[in-house]
Design an enzyme around this catalytic site. Structure first.
Site, mmCIF file in Angstrom:
data_model
loop_
_atom_site.group_PDB
_atom_site.id
_atom_site.type_symbol
_atom_site.label_atom_id
_atom_site.label_comp_id
_atom_site.label_asym_id
_atom_site.label_seq_id
_atom_site.Cartn_x
_atom_site.Cartn_y
_atom_site.Cartn_z
ATOM 1 N N LYS A 13 14.726 7.284 -30.643
ATOM 2 C CA LYS A 13 15.467 5.970 -31.035
ATOM 3 C C LYS A 13 14.837 5.401 -32.512
ATOM 4 O O LYS A 13 15.656 5.255 -33.311
ATOM 5 C CB LYS A 13 15.235 4.843 -29.948
ATOM 6 C CG LYS A 13 15.825 5.251 -28.729
ATOM 7 C CD LYS A 13 15.943 3.940 -28.015
ATOM 8 C CE LYS A 13 14.589 3.291 -27.395
ATOM 9 N NZ LYS A 13 13.887 4.473 -26.453
ATOM 10 N N ARG A 88 16.670 -3.408 -22.207
ATOM 11 C CA ARG A 88 16.192 -2.289 -21.395
ATOM 12 C C ARG A 88 16.383 -2.710 -20.173
ATOM 13 O O ARG A 88 16.049 -1.825 -19.184
ATOM 14 C CB ARG A 88 14.592 -2.282 -21.580
ATOM 15 C CG ARG A 88 14.135 -1.098 -22.680
ATOM 16 C CD ARG A 88 12.890 -1.426 -22.819
ATOM 17 N NE ARG A 88 12.067 -0.096 -22.995
ATOM 18 C CZ ARG A 88 11.664 0.189 -24.375
ATOM 19 N NH1 ARG A 88 11.731 -0.582 -25.421
ATOM 20 N NH2 ARG A 88 10.688 1.561 -24.387
ATOM 21 N N ARG A 123 3.264 13.087 -30.228
ATOM 22 C CA ARG A 123 3.639 11.717 -30.975
ATOM 23 C C ARG A 123 2.543 11.057 -31.633
ATOM 24 O O ARG A 123 1.211 10.744 -31.045
ATOM 25 C CB ARG A 123 4.613 10.746 -30.247
ATOM 26 C CG ARG A 123 5.117 9.663 -31.307
ATOM 27 C CD ARG A 123 6.109 9.167 -30.614
ATOM 28 N NE ARG A 123 6.080 8.013 -29.781
ATOM 29 C CZ ARG A 123 6.996 7.365 -28.887
ATOM 30 N NH1 ARG A 123 8.318 7.412 -29.511
ATOM 31 N NH2 ARG A 123 6.605 6.459 -28.246
ATOM 32 N N ARG A 156 -0.381 6.606 -29.308
ATOM 33 C CA ARG A 156 -0.606 5.302 -28.625
ATOM 34 C C ARG A 156 -1.118 5.369 -27.299
ATOM 35 O O ARG A 156 -0.913 6.528 -26.728
ATOM 36 C CB ARG A 156 0.747 5.013 -28.413
ATOM 37 C CG ARG A 156 1.570 4.167 -29.735
ATOM 38 C CD ARG A 156 2.927 3.780 -29.785
ATOM 39 N NE ARG A 156 3.514 3.859 -28.436
ATOM 40 C CZ ARG A 156 5.029 3.521 -28.349
ATOM 41 N NH1 ARG A 156 5.610 3.421 -29.538
ATOM 42 N NH2 ARG A 156 5.470 3.202 -27.207
ATOM 43 N N ARG A 167 6.508 5.484 -17.567
ATOM 44 C CA ARG A 167 7.967 4.860 -18.323
ATOM 45 C C ARG A 167 9.020 5.633 -18.254
ATOM 46 O O ARG A 167 10.208 4.771 -18.200
ATOM 47 C CB ARG A 167 7.289 5.198 -19.893
ATOM 48 C CG ARG A 167 5.951 4.301 -20.238
ATOM 49 C CD ARG A 167 5.476 4.585 -21.683
ATOM 50 N NE ARG A 167 6.371 4.131 -22.768
ATOM 51 C CZ ARG A 167 6.412 4.692 -23.909
ATOM 52 N NH1 ARG A 167 5.258 5.425 -24.083
ATOM 53 N NH2 ARG A 167 7.166 4.352 -24.817
HETATM 54 P P1 AMP Z 1 8.628 0.974 -27.044
HETATM 55 O O1 AMP Z 1 7.670 1.066 -28.635
HETATM 56 O O2 AMP Z 1 9.986 0.639 -27.607
HETATM 57 O O3 AMP Z 1 8.638 2.601 -26.503
HETATM 58 O O4 AMP Z 1 8.092 0.014 -26.260
HETATM 59 C C1 AMP Z 1 6.652 0.012 -25.827
HETATM 60 C C2 AMP Z 1 6.361 -0.939 -24.578
HETATM 61 O O5 AMP Z 1 6.838 -2.236 -24.995
HETATM 62 C C3 AMP Z 1 7.493 -0.658 -23.678
HETATM 63 O O6 AMP Z 1 6.712 0.393 -22.572
HETATM 64 C C4 AMP Z 1 7.292 -1.958 -22.630
HETATM 65 O O7 AMP Z 1 5.824 -2.021 -22.001
HETATM 66 C C5 AMP Z 1 7.306 -2.879 -23.960
HETATM 67 N N1 AMP Z 1 8.705 -3.127 -24.196
HETATM 68 C C6 AMP Z 1 9.155 -3.042 -25.454
HETATM 69 N N2 AMP Z 1 10.680 -3.547 -25.481
HETATM 70 C C7 AMP Z 1 10.896 -3.833 -24.145
HETATM 71 C C8 AMP Z 1 12.156 -4.479 -23.627
HETATM 72 N N3 AMP Z 1 13.237 -4.754 -24.133
HETATM 73 N N4 AMP Z 1 11.812 -5.156 -22.397
HETATM 74 C C9 AMP Z 1 10.525 -4.796 -21.606
HETATM 75 N N5 AMP Z 1 9.620 -4.288 -22.122
HETATM 76 C C10 AMP Z 1 9.776 -3.858 -23.637
#
Ligand code: AMP
Length: 210
Positions: A13, A88, A123, A156, A167
């Protein structure tokens, strides 16, 4: 144009958000990046989000909905935006609808779970600007160094294999139902994200024109 990018964690994404951002000159908004920033600067919101994030769980809806409300109110979102990683959950999508935010297109990038696990272990992200790389598929010019800002590239914590599995479980249970939510609204475009990044990019740009 107001766009949502859907897809499992690690589906690409972020990369496609960058492509659309350049193509349409609209900001790309990643809730994950905003939360990581808050965590680094030790804000109240960052402290609330820390344990959820590190365990691969979702941060509570009210926290992320608050983040998005604030971000979408900023001037640079007036001509459109890309949401990368929001919504999400169904309550997050409903909150967006209630805010009166009109979404034009929802692009769902589809990648099989097995490929996701492989991709995420390789990554690397820039600890300064959040740009994303991969040790095999998207290498920086100089190993370990960000092309954009010369920051250090790191793995990360939530990209470690056990957290990735958690996840993915969370994705299937809570995020995947959004596909039918937006299909019912006639906004869903599916993009095959399994192959080369170039192919995914071509299909993403095609989906924008459809
Ligand atoms: P990402 O970088 O988008 O994969 O987000 C990393 C982490 O941030 C996720 O695993 C969640 O813990 C938190 N997070 C990001 N966006 C959301 C969302 N829309 N709702 C809930 N948690 C989020």
């Amino acid at each position: 144009m107001n766009i949502i990018l859907l897809g499992a964690p690690g589906a690409g994404k972020g990369t496609q958000a960058e492509v659309i951002c350049e193509h349409l000159s609209i900001p790309s908004i990643s809730t994950g990046n905003i939360i990581r920033e808050a965590l680094k600067s030790g804000t109240e919101m960052g402290k609330k989000a820390k344990s959820f994030m590190e365990e691969g769980k979702l941060v509570p809806d009210d926290v992320v909905i608050g983040i998005i409300k604030e971000r979408l109110a900023q001037d640079d979102c007036k001509n459109g935006f890309i949401l990368d990683g929001f919504p999400r959950t169904i309550p997050q999508a409903e909150a967006l609808d209630k805010m009166g935010v009109a979404i034009d297109k929802v692009i769902d990038i589809e990648v099989a779970d097995e490929s996701i696990v492989l991709r995420m272990s390789g990554r690397r992200v820039c600890e300064t600007c959040g740009a994303s790389y991969h040790i095999l598929y998207k290498q920086p010019k100089v190993e370990g160094v960000c092309d954009k800002c010369t920051g250090t590239l790191v793995q990360r914590k939530d990209d470690h294999p056990d957290t990735v599995k958690e996840r993915l479980k969370v994705y299937h249970e809570q995020t995947e139902p959004l596909k039918s939510y937006y299909e019912k609204q006639g906004k869903l475009c599916i993009v095959e994200g399994q192959e080369d990044v170039k192919d995914t990019t071509r299909l993403t740009l095609k989906a924008l024109e459809a």
